[in-house]
Design an enzyme around this catalytic site. Structure first.
Site, mmCIF file in Angstrom:
data_model
loop_
_atom_site.group_PDB
_atom_site.id
_atom_site.type_symbol
_atom_site.label_atom_id
_atom_site.label_comp_id
_atom_site.label_asym_id
_atom_site.label_seq_id
_atom_site.Cartn_x
_atom_site.Cartn_y
_atom_site.Cartn_z
ATOM 1 N N ARG A 96 -43.232 -72.240 11.723
ATOM 2 C CA ARG A 96 -44.357 -71.511 11.119
ATOM 3 C C ARG A 96 -45.149 -72.416 10.186
ATOM 4 O O ARG A 96 -44.595 -73.311 9.568
ATOM 5 C CB ARG A 96 -43.848 -70.333 10.281
ATOM 6 N N GLY A 105 -52.291 -65.071 8.887
ATOM 7 C CA GLY A 105 -52.702 -64.874 10.267
ATOM 8 C C GLY A 105 -53.682 -65.901 10.791
ATOM 9 O O GLY A 105 -54.110 -65.807 11.936
ATOM 10 N N ARG A 630 -86.698 -58.466 -27.366
ATOM 11 C CA ARG A 630 -87.505 -59.603 -26.894
ATOM 12 C C ARG A 630 -88.965 -59.174 -26.818
ATOM 13 O O ARG A 630 -89.264 -58.099 -26.293
ATOM 14 C CB ARG A 630 -87.025 -60.025 -25.508
ATOM 15 N N GLY A 779 -81.455 -67.622 -21.866
ATOM 16 C CA GLY A 779 -81.919 -66.860 -20.711
ATOM 17 C C GLY A 779 -81.563 -67.681 -19.482
ATOM 18 O O GLY A 779 -82.344 -68.497 -19.017
ATOM 19 N N THR A 780 -80.364 -67.472 -18.983
ATOM 20 C CA THR A 780 -79.861 -68.385 -17.955
ATOM 21 C C THR A 780 -80.510 -68.167 -16.596
ATOM 22 O O THR A 780 -80.446 -69.040 -15.748
ATOM 23 C CB THR A 780 -78.329 -68.268 -17.827
ATOM 24 N N ASP A 782 -83.858 -67.790 -16.026
ATOM 25 C CA ASP A 782 -84.995 -68.693 -16.010
ATOM 26 C C ASP A 782 -84.545 -70.144 -16.144
ATOM 27 O O ASP A 782 -85.117 -71.033 -15.510
ATOM 28 C CB ASP A 782 -85.975 -68.346 -17.139
ATOM 29 N N TYR A 864 -71.646 -64.286 -28.508
ATOM 30 C CA TYR A 864 -71.613 -63.116 -27.625
ATOM 31 C C TYR A 864 -72.218 -63.451 -26.262
ATOM 32 O O TYR A 864 -72.921 -64.455 -26.116
ATOM 33 C CB TYR A 864 -72.374 -61.938 -28.232
#
Lengths: 903, 903
Positions: A96, A105, A630, A779-780, A782, A864
């Site tokens: 095996r 499988g 914002r 602001g990840t 953009d 945060y």
């Protein structure tokens, strides 16, 4: 000399659980069980290194391996009391695969190896069961013929069917020993026909053929595809375990079965599984016979009439129960076990961590912590945060059959049923009439947002996982299936068509945003449950994390939902979303189309009380928790109507000629709006908008703070900043607006001023920015767009190809790209803190809800992360795990997959 | 104690040329002349520090200043032999501003200060000219009234006019001493009327009033605007020079004048200037009398009948000539001088570097080097590189009057006349008919390029300095005026209108891309001249620079022009520009619209020979110099037609229904094409395009290399790369295409593989990229766009406001932003070279032709910059200056402005 072969059996083992990378998951489990003294048929494992060497060298084995294998095989024979190839009492083995990471499988197996025309007679004699022996032989020829010699299964099946047909036989059970012997001969003939060579009779030749085939199956297309889908490295290779065969098909005191130490669906602590008497493992998988329950209790619950293992073979059952219990305590996790009972004697064939549902994962983790088996920290570390998503939304009850209409991308989790509508206005009308609808669009734009709010779910035929529809729906916590390209919508006819079937406006459909399914009719849903084990585990998680979890919300409903999920404040309130409200958009448009400062001032004066009310509601709900607002971000043309009908309507309402509206729209249109006149650039061009927004924010904070006695913890931030000069100018205008509030009301609330960091230049100039800003919010979304030069809206056509070609490890809009975007974030964090040591730092892009990204942010000691409401629990758990990982506690090695068990 | 007052006069001076920042340009020049023993009226300068302190402190002078001024004033009196305020023989002074950087005419001056009702009588007596004394007095009252008391000039002029009218007098010369005395009285009365206070009689009060006013004039609107336009810091403040008056209006042996040590238009070494006998400086400026020539030669050349100074006052002229010569040798530069002759005696009042035309700058620099006055290095360092642009293009002959139709942005230098056409097809037709046309568009797109090629110049009514029209026109070296917003084009009528006037299709206009002017009719042009002083200086420059200068070209014509300007290779060949050719675009469109790989392969097979021919021409022209070819970059939708007519045409040509073309166009359309499916992403999606391009490039290089015996120095680069994985995939495809060439031709040419660095992520991952790429080419246009998140196409509406508000020091698309974009370039350069020390690095964005940016690139030891052909000489000079600056040789302090002299 290098060691390549690791033996186990007879209460002894070379290697154990810690050696998964070396001897694969299967080999490690067998070794561990053997070392524990559990009944394991003896065997040995060729290390993954052999697998790699063989594939890399052009299929050559290193010198000395054959000797090691011979030695190990002899040792197996000594323990088993049989010799490999012994014509009188042959040792048979299974061969095996066993990779370090389970790929169930996907690779090949050969059983009953060692049989030939002579040994089969020995087996018949020793087992006293000639029919069993020849059945085993023909099975072996077929399996070997397929796996090693590359023959099609169907060829063997045909031969067998022809044989049965000629003799009027129907079921396999009707074939006697002579029949199987005849079939074996037919199969051997088939091998000669197809390969021009006789079926190998020498057991050693059989063994090496099987080893080569199993190693090579690492690169079969099925396995390659599985690895790509599951992000498993392609160069790890597989180990090969050769093990003495035991037989569950040696009569009525034999059996074979699989079991989980706890219920893999619910997590309940009860042995759970099934078995087949007088059968081999492949019979269980084949599904030709109905497996029986393991325990009496399960039998009673399912109302089965077939005896349980507990009643049928009480001794073997007791032995297995004890083994299962011992193994769970040893592994300190819920396990998936395989066993065989050969003439009353229990043999363990496999142990591995059990795949389980998220419910089972939660319950077992909480209960194991209660039992003292694991610590609370380990319980928290074991839950895959992404899987929580399933708990927070209604889901389709998997018990019910469903009629699949089409399939799209699982863009926002949860399921919903409703009547089909094709426009946002229809959706809104339906809501006022109390009807549930699913909004179907080609793609959505900000003008559709009110319709999305009104609908139960959203279905689009274009756009990816990060399209407007997907992002907004996730923000709203509404189910969304996006990019269902197989559906063609005919808006005029009010129909949609897929696979030749047509659904009309008003017909009911169900969408499942967790799987991307679009189903016809109303499918029963299962409601989420957030108490019990979920609540317990989340409480424990909160004890471990240091990162605060805020939420990105713009509406009171979302804010309330987010608090119920444990949000500790608002990290991003997008003021423009309030502008899209049906009652306001008209005033917003007037403001934009104003041709004199006075007209603009008039429109703004009417917006002021509306915005003030919006903010006041959010402040009330957040009740003293921090709220980051914002300033207006999107380009103004996003607010203007584009269709002729809408323009006519606006023209009539405002008494402005349509041509002028169109001209203004065209004047504002941009070639690349993402890089256009938006964010702080708007605040610079339109000081009066800033002034209105600041007044609304400060007055609302003043009111709520005084009414509630809890001052609002207010943070105001400026979007799309590239330089300190921009920030300083806007801050100056904000201070001026504050002075106006003080003039009007005698006082103003306290607030902090910060900046978004969403442009590479802002990240690089972070030291400068920190001189003016008292907090950063990354602001990840953009930042990823600009760092990569990829627009989310346009990425689908090539990003999917990138992922498929392995050019990117994952979608950078889903999981933060640490090399590029991450480095800019690291640079900005360092430079910002160097200038202002107490600088508050958070993230408010989509990545704030992604576990891998959260680990990265936690590593940089962010204050945060802020995410959409339904991601808050995910983020809480991910943050706890990030803290635990830093203390060395991980859930690694014991994956708690969300996948339901395959059995 | 701090020192605030710096005295000069009588062959002595405190401070000198090196002290411009402290005592201003004027004060420094006077001090220097005084120290040289030249005849300078004595005086003293209050330092710029006083100016700054006064303005910053709310208009308070530091303690002790008054004493210092008193002492300095007494010293002036001792040298002049007169006392300030002495009623018998008063010392009169001028009070003038003097900033470190010259701001001619922007700040205020008071002359004749010290006159009052008593001292005017003393002046009358001592001068023996009562009329002069009272004329001086009334001038003083008027000037003081205006500058210090804030009264309008017009009020004084009215009084004077009324007086003259009442007495039937017309010219000022007709007024006698009594008249001027009466006018003085009227002026004093006016002061009382307007200010409710008597005109100050105390000379000390007058002095302090004037000092305050002169310092405050630093912030008058005129000066503020000038500083903003000329990028002068707003907080430097001005020095104040108080100097004994000398009088050029004391009869026929007195005079006043201005002079340049060489001709400021041509640079010829000849004293050049003008004077007025019996006049004060303000009379020269006022223009009421015609100034006379300085030299006899000049008088003969101009045919003037008025005597030259040389013939009128030969002794004073000889003295001035000697002074001018001595000063030029001392300053080692062409100078601008002011002088007064008082009763035959020469007094020097001002010395400063002369403003001059670029022709004069070149000639004087080359000749001064020839004279041994300066070194060749200094000559090279003194020419402002930008000004060379004027020499390379035809310009409007300033001698000719012109009829201004409208004004736009000076987008691409040079002037051109032609008949107005409104479509690129008209332009192309005109070329075939040998007609010269100016192409007028609202804005241009790639589809207009063939028309731009055919036109003599381009005029657009929208778009900024970096719009498509501007960038392409600069690349072609064609004149372009962009963003002429005052013009309204009516395409249907075939007219354009501005200021109420209409120009029709076929009417002739002239545009000046150096000034932004659009003129009616054919204005005479002056052709460029590239030999002589220009050629000499450029040769010198080449000796000093280390940076290579390449060019960005796509056509043979541009390539030839670039070589004539001294380009040392091609740094950017944009293969897509070849696609826009009228004969090819159809095939390109077929390729894009192909619905099967076979159809696409067919179109590509037809493009292959075309591209091969294109490359072959460029390789031939470059004759062994390096050529960098960029693979296809723009999104495919840019190649598809958008107008209905064009779509119909294509539909007919291709036999594809218009609806299908439109559908394909829509499918390819993008929300933000700049961040869309382009660059390497296209190469990944459409391997067959890469294959065709590589074959065309390699086969062309093979042919040309063998035909010419000079191997092509070939560099191939991939655009818009973000990661090494992308690069490796494309390199692999390039190698495969190379293998195909080898199969077909038995060999392939040598080439290097590099990458563009035009995304922040590429800059950050430069270490990785350098493992695969053997050269980097910075695409600073795109890098600026993504770093700032600003689309060049959309920037105009806010970027202009940014520049006006001082939020950016300059347009980042024109001059590299060193803080953000520059830092990414620095990071990429360091990381790339750390991995591959010999890494070749260049730049091919617009910044490659900008002097300030070139200095930055040279500082990072780039191998080359590449710019549009007409920028090549600019870049050669800027590169030389960058090298000289590192060796400490600069042209600073001796600005060679392109501005023509004001006189």
């Amino acid at each position: 000399m290098a060691k390549w072969v690791y033996a186990f059996g007879g209460g002894f083992a070379e290697g154990g659980l810690a050696d998964r990378d070396l001897i694969g998951g299967k080999g490690a489990g067998l070794a561990e069980m053997s070392a524990l003294g559990l009944p394991v048929p003896p065997g040995f494992t060729l290390s993954t290194e052999i697998g790699r060497l063989y594939l890399a060298s052009g299929h050559v084995f290193p010198d000395g391996l054959a000797d090691e294998v011979d030695g190990a095989l002899a040792a197996v024979g000594r323990i088993a009391g049989r010799r490999f190839g012994d014509a009188r009492d042959p040792l048979l083995v299974s061969v095996r695969s066993g990779a370090a990471v389970s790929m169930p499988g996907m690779m090949d197996t050969v059983l009953n190896l060692g049989l030939n025309d002579e040994t089969v007679e020995g087996l018949a004699r020793v087992s006293g069961d000639r029919r069993f022996a020849f059945d085993s032989y023909r099975r072996f020829i077929q399996m070997y013929g397929h796996v090693v010699l590359g023959l099609d299964h169907g060829l063997f099946e045909e031969k067998l069917e022809d044989y049965k047909l000629a003799r009027g036989l129907v079921l396999d059970g009707e074939l006697a020993a002579e029949d199987w012997q005849a079939v074996s001969d037919l199969f051997k003939g088939l091998v000669i026909e197809e390969t021009d060579a006789a079926f190998p009779q020498a057991p050693t030749a059989q063994l090496w053929g099987a080893i080569r085939a199993v190693i090579s199956s690492w690169n079969n297309p099925r396995a390659v595809a599985y690895r790509r889908m599951n992000a498993i490295a392609g160069d790890a290779g597989t180990a090969v375990t050769v093990q003495a065969m035991v037989f569950g098909n040696l009569g009525e005191t034999s059996a074979t079965g699989v079991a989980f130490t706890r219920n893999p669906s619910t997590g309940e602590k009860i042995l759970w599984g099934e078995f087949l008497p007088n059968a081999q493992g492949e019979d269980v998988v084949a599904g030709t016979r109905t497996p029986q329950d393991l325990t009496e209790r399960a039998r009673q619950e399912t109302g089965s009439e077939a005896a349980s293992l507990e009643s049928l073979m009480p001794e073997a059952f007791a032995a297995f129960s004890a083994v299962a219990d011992r193994l769970e305590r040893h592994h300190r996790d819920m396990l998936d076990l395989e066993f065989t009972i050969e003439r009353g004697r229990l043999w363990m064939l496999q142990v591995r961590p059990a795949k389980r549902t998220i419910r089972a994962a939660l319950r077992s983790a909480v209960e194991m912590a209660g039992e003292g088996l694991i610590s609370r920290a380990e319980a928290v570390a074991r839950i895959e945060p992404r899987t929580l998503d399933q708990l927070l939304h209604p889901t389709i009850d998997p018990e019910n059959g469903a009629d699949l209409f089409a399939r799209g991308l699982p863009a926002s989790p949860g399921a919903a049923s409703g009547a089909v509508v094709f426009t946002p206005d229809e959706a809104e009308l339906a809501r006022t009439q109390g009807r549930k609808v699913i909004l179907v669009r080609v793609e959505t734009s900000p003008e559709d947002v009110h319709g999305m709010h009104a609908a139960r779910g959203i279905l689009t035929t274009r756009g990816g996982m990060t399209s407007h529809a997907a992002v907004v729906a996730r923000g709203m916590g509404k189910p969304c299936v996006s990019g269902a390209g197989g559906i063609r919508v005919d808006f005029k006819a009010g129909t949609m068509t897929a696979g030749g079937r047509t659904i009309r406006r008003g017909d009911t459909i169900t969408i499942d945003g967790g799987t991307g399914q679009v189903l016809i009719g109303a499918v029963p849903l299962r409601e989420p449950e957030l108490s019990g084990d979920f609540a317990t585990l989340m409480r424990w998680a909160d004890d471990f994390r240091t990162l605060k979890i805020r939420t990105n919300v713009d509406t009171p409903a979302d804010a309330r939902a987010a608090r119920s999920f444990g949000a500790e404040g608002i990290g991003l309130c997008r003021t423009e979303h309030m502008f899209f409200d049906q009652r306001r958009i008209a005033v917003v448009r007037e403001m934009i189309l104003a041709e004199t400062p006075a007209a603009r001032a008039d429109a703004l004066a009417r917006l002021l009380p509306m915005q003030r009310t919006d903010f006041a509601s959010l402040f009330e709900i957040m009740s003293g928790l921090p709220v980051t607002v914002r300033l207006l971000d999107p380009p103004l043309h996003e607010f203007l109507p584009t269709g002729d009908a809408e323009i006519e309507e606006l023209s009539a309402a405002m008494g402005i000629p349509p041509a002028r509206i169109r001209a203004r729209s065209e004047a504002l249109a941009e070639a690349n709006p993402m890089l256009g006149h938006r964010g702080v650039r708007l605040a610079i061009s339109f000081p009066e908008i800033v002034e209105m927004q600041i007044r609304a924010i400060l007055e609302a904070a003043l009111d709520v703070g005084e009414a509630s006695g809890r001052p609002v913890e207010l943070e105001i931030m400026v979007p799309l900043v590239a330089s300190k000069a921009e920030l300083d100018l806007i801050y100056q205008r904000i201070r001026a607006a504050e002075a106006q509030v003080v003039r009007l009301h005698g006082r103003a609330p306290r607030y902090e001023l910060g900046t978004m960091i969403e442009l590479p230049r802002a990240a690089l100039a972070a030291g400068d920015l920190a001189r003016s800003a008292s907090f950063f919010s990354f602001g990840t979304n953009d930042l990823t767009q600009t760092t990569f030069g990829i627009s989310r809206d346009d990425a689908a056509p090539f990003l999917n190809a990138y992922l498929a070609l392995g050019l990117m490890p994952s979608d950078p809009f889903a999981t933060l790209d640490e090399t590029g975007v991450g480095e800019l974030i690291r640079i900005a964090t360092e430079r910002g803190r160097a200038v202002r040591p107490g600088l508050k730092i958070g993230v408010c892009g989509e990545h704030g809800g992604d576990p891998a990204s959260i680990r990265f942010f936690a590593g940089l000691d962010f204050d945060y992360v802020s995410c959409s409401p339904f991601r808050v629990p995910v983020a809480r758990l991910a943050a706890a795990q990030a803290a635990l990982a830093r203390a060395g506690i991980t859930g690694a090695g014991l994956p708690a997959s969300a996948e339901a068990p395959a059995v």
